[in-house]
Design a protein around this motif. Structure first.
Motif, short mmCIF file in Angstrom:
data_model
loop_
_atom_site.label_atom_id
_atom_site.label_comp_id
_atom_site.label_asym_id
_atom_site.label_seq_id
_atom_site.Cartn_x
_atom_site.Cartn_y
_atom_site.Cartn_z
N PRO A 54 0.86 -1.19 0.00
CA PRO A 54 0.00 0.00 0.00
C PRO A 54 0.89 1.24 0.00
CG PRO A 54 -0.20 -1.20 2.10
CD PRO A 54 0.74 -1.99 1.23
N GLY A 55 0.47 2.29 -0.70
CA GLY A 55 1.24 3.53 -0.71
C GLY A 55 1.53 3.98 0.72
N GLY A 56 2.74 4.44 0.94
CA GLY A 56 3.09 4.91 2.28
C GLY A 56 2.24 6.10 2.70
N ILE A 57 1.96 6.16 3.98
CA ILE A 57 1.27 7.34 4.55
C ILE A 57 2.23 7.96 5.55
CG2 ILE A 57 -0.70 8.19 5.85
CD1 ILE A 57 -2.29 5.78 4.86
N ASP A 58 2.63 9.17 5.29
CA ASP A 58 3.52 9.87 6.22
C ASP A 58 2.66 10.88 6.98
OD1 ASP A 58 5.53 11.09 7.63
OD2 ASP A 58 6.90 11.22 5.92
N SER A 59 2.37 10.55 8.23
CA SER A 59 1.41 11.39 8.98
C SER A 59 2.09 12.48 9.80
CB SER A 59 0.54 10.51 9.89
OG SER A 59 1.34 9.85 10.85
N HIS A 60 3.36 12.76 9.49
CA HIS A 60 4.04 13.84 10.22
C HIS A 60 4.99 14.56 9.27
CE1 HIS A 60 5.91 15.15 14.30
NE2 HIS A 60 6.10 16.08 13.37
N VAL A 61 4.43 15.56 8.61
CA VAL A 61 5.17 16.28 7.57
C VAL A 61 4.86 17.78 7.70
CG1 VAL A 61 5.14 16.66 5.08
CG2 VAL A 61 5.19 14.34 5.94
N HIS A 62 5.88 18.60 7.62
CA HIS A 62 5.69 20.06 7.65
C HIS A 62 6.01 20.61 6.27
CE1 HIS A 62 5.78 20.12 12.16
NE2 HIS A 62 6.52 19.05 11.97
N LEU A 63 5.04 21.26 5.66
CA LEU A 63 5.25 21.85 4.33
C LEU A 63 4.74 23.28 4.34
CD1 LEU A 63 3.89 18.90 2.14
CD2 LEU A 63 6.28 19.41 2.66
N ALA A 64 5.49 24.16 3.73
CA ALA A 64 5.06 25.56 3.54
C ALA A 64 4.60 26.19 4.85
CB ALA A 64 3.94 25.62 2.51
N GLN A 65 5.27 25.83 5.91
CA GLN A 65 4.85 26.35 7.23
C GLN A 65 5.61 27.64 7.51
OE1 GLN A 65 4.33 23.20 10.32
NE2 GLN A 65 5.47 24.59 11.63
N PRO A 66 4.91 28.74 7.75
CA PRO A 66 5.63 29.98 8.08
C PRO A 66 6.47 29.78 9.34
CG PRO A 66 3.29 30.40 7.70
CD PRO A 66 3.46 28.91 7.76
N MET A 67 7.73 30.24 9.28
CA MET A 67 8.66 29.93 10.37
C MET A 67 9.10 31.16 11.14
SD MET A 67 8.78 26.72 10.35
CE MET A 67 9.93 26.61 11.70
N MET A 437 1.89 4.38 -7.57
CA MET A 437 0.60 4.65 -8.20
C MET A 437 -0.31 5.38 -7.21
SD MET A 437 -1.77 1.62 -9.65
CE MET A 437 -0.97 1.29 -11.19
N LEU A 438 -0.91 6.45 -7.67
CA LEU A 438 -1.86 7.20 -6.83
C LEU A 438 -3.24 7.09 -7.45
CD1 LEU A 438 -2.43 9.33 -4.52
CD2 LEU A 438 -2.05 11.08 -6.27
N ARG A 439 -4.15 6.48 -6.75
CA ARG A 439 -5.52 6.25 -7.25
C ARG A 439 -5.50 5.76 -8.71
NH1 ARG A 439 -7.21 11.00 -7.32
NH2 ARG A 439 -5.83 12.11 -5.92
N GLY A 440 -4.64 4.77 -8.94
CA GLY A 440 -4.61 4.12 -10.25
C GLY A 440 -3.72 4.78 -11.29
N LYS A 441 -3.20 5.95 -10.99
CA LYS A 441 -2.34 6.64 -11.96
C LYS A 441 -0.87 6.45 -11.54
CE LYS A 441 -1.06 11.17 -13.71
NZ LYS A 441 -1.33 12.58 -13.85
N THR A 442 -0.04 6.04 -12.48
CA THR A 442 1.38 5.87 -12.16
C THR A 442 2.02 7.25 -12.07
OG1 THR A 442 1.47 3.71 -13.21
CG2 THR A 442 3.57 4.88 -12.96
N ILE A 443 2.54 7.57 -10.88
CA ILE A 443 3.12 8.91 -10.70
C ILE A 443 4.65 8.87 -10.57
CG2 ILE A 443 1.03 10.00 -9.78
CD1 ILE A 443 2.23 9.67 -6.93
#
Ligand code: URP
Ligand code: ZN
Ligand code: ZN
Length: 475
Positions: A54-67, A437-443
């Motif tokens: 199953p595609g990995g789920i990373d439940s702890h990620v910081h993106l575009a967070q004002p610092m 693959m994300l929802r059937g599409k190869t990414i």
């Protein structure tokens, strides 16, 4: 019946429960069949010699967070989620940080705008409660849980973020009433301030003193306190980024008392140590994160936690800053004290290869546990299961073909994140994703990102019935 859009043929399907040789049939972005001889399909993907995960789920990620003033995070939603995809993760749960004086809805509007049309993988938001006014706690949080944001993070440290115990209790109470799950960053703020001031007075300001300023007791005490607060309210919590055996012991003791306390650890606590902060000049700044990596004994303890189930979640805590950058690790104030080095390291792309190589290939854990730690448990705890986190009929076709024999040397050159370094430079791994693959599409195919910004969708999440015993979340 309509012809299948795709069949993944000849691979070994791994879930948190089983390892089975079977084909996977996909239609409309979902898994619609599992078995042999699934019939004709418009596309056949040869998965011989591959694990089908199953595609990995990373439940702890910081993106575009004002610092704050002068500091910029190295990843926006495009670069951060592209890196996630290339590393085999098809879902990230990122943070939405509330600024002081801001409502959570205002904050969410900004984060949705930042993610809209940019994300390569599916994503949701945990709400960081930084300004717990009565209106935010009493009205906004319960409404936002109903709207698809059933997880919050509270900080026990950091200037401008640390909540008092009273405020944490208030947030925990709302979580209990609304069915949300609270993540706790457990470090004692006052103790860190005291130790930081003392180190600075002595002139001990190099990056390595970041680790000295937040020793294990700082984390252990806060872990104990967070658990006590959760116990008072009678609500489950997740202790995130656990780095050492003493904090693990607090989790074990709480569970022995029947409390639902979930534990998360991260790659940095398995393969880095505080020695890494002691590089030449400012090099140690590349490894500054909180809690800091510890010693070999702590690494060993965290492995035991991975093996024995103290940890339910293995996340990256991806929080990237550029190194050679006046808005990153080497900002003008950073040389004057470790206090000013932004906390956090990149890791979203290297999370799965590191755990597979050090865990599965070295026979510390089996394949089902690898999947539980990297995908299934994240989906179960954060309201995405069974849509995400498993390979089952009806689940989204988020699938990774994994080559267990592929040997790679981790290097900045091969990564896709926005940082200009990786803390794992030169680290040899065995096992790498060859197709994502994300929802059937190869990414992603053979290291090449074929997906696009905007392929990823926002995930409205559900509240969960917390597993009544730990054994139902881990395996
Ligand atoms: O140093 C770290 N871990 N930075 C990210 C923010 C957090 O506390 O998770
Ligand atoms: Zn944290
Ligand atoms: Zn974090």
């Amino acid at each position: 019946m309509a012809v299948l859009e795709c069949v993944i043929r000849g691979g070994t399907v791994v879930t948190a429960a089983d390892v089975v040789r079977c084909d996977v049939g996909i239609r409309g972005g979902r898994i619609v069949a599992l078995g042999d001889e699934l019939g004709p399909a418009r596309e056949i993907i040869d998965a011989r010699d591959r694990l089908v995960l199953p595609g990995g789920i990373d439940s702890h990620v910081h993106l575009a967070q004002p610092m704050g003033e002068g500091i910029v995070m190295a990843d926006d939603f495009a670069s951060g989620t592209r890196a996630a995809a290339c590393g085999g993760s098809t879902t990230v749960l990122s943070y939405c940080l509330q600024a002081k004086g801001q409502t959570l809805r205002e904050a969410l509007k900004e984060y949705h705008a930042a993610a809209e049309g940019r994300a390569y993988v599916d994503h949701g938001f945990h709400l960081i409660v930084a300004d717990p006014t009565p209106a935010v706690v009493g009205q906004e949080l319960p409404a936002l849980v109903r709207d698809g944001y059933p997880s919050f993070k509270v900080f026990m440290t950091y200037e401008g973020l640390a909540l008092s115990d009273l405020d944490i209790l208030r947030v925990l109470e709302v979580a209990r009433e609304s069915g949300a799950l609270v993540q706790v960053h457990a470090e004692n703020y006052d103790a860190i301030r005291f130790l930081t001031d003392r180190l600075e007075r002595r002139g001990d300001v190099a990056p390595k003193f970041h680790a000295t300023s937040r020793p294990i007791p700082v984390e252990r005490e806060a872990t104990h306190r967070a658990i006590t607060l959760a116990e008072l309210i009678g609500v489950p919590i997740v202790i995130v980024h656990v780095s050492n055996s003493e904090s693990m012991e607090e989790i074990r003791r709480a569970r022995a008392r029947g409390l639902k306390i979930y534990g998360e650890t991260c790659p940095q606590y398995l393969v880095l140590t505080e020695q890494d902060l002691d590089g030449l000049g400012m090099e140690g700044a590349k490894y500054v994160c909180s809690p800091p990596p510890r010693d070999r004994a702590s690494q060993q303890a965290c492995w035991e936690g991975i093996e024995t189930g103290v940890f339910d979640l293995f996340s990256s805590d991806h929080c990237p800053f550029r190194y050679e950058d006046a808005r990153g690790k080497l900002n003008p104030k950073a040389r004057s004290s470790f206090r000013w080095v932004p906390n956090g390291i990149p890791g979203v792309e290297t999370r799965l290869p590191i755990l597979f190589s050090e865990g599965v290939a070295k026979r510390r854990i089996d394949l089902t546990r690898f999947v539980a730690l990297t995908a299934t448990n994240h989906a179960k705890l954060y309201g995405l299961y069974p849509r995400k986190g498993t390979i089952a009929v009806g689940s989204d076709a988020d699938i990774v073909l994994w080559d267990p024999g592929c040997e790679r040397t981790i290097s900045q050159k091969i990564l896709h994140h926005g940082a200009d370094y990786t803390p794992y430079e030169g680290f040899r791994v065995k096992g790498w994703p060859t197709l994502v693959m994300l929802r059937g599409k190869t990414i992603v195919r053979d290291g090449e990102c074929l997906g696009g910004a905007g392929d990823g969708a926002f995930l409205k999440r559900e509240t969960c019935d917390w597993p009544s015993s730990r054994s139902s979340i881990t395996n």
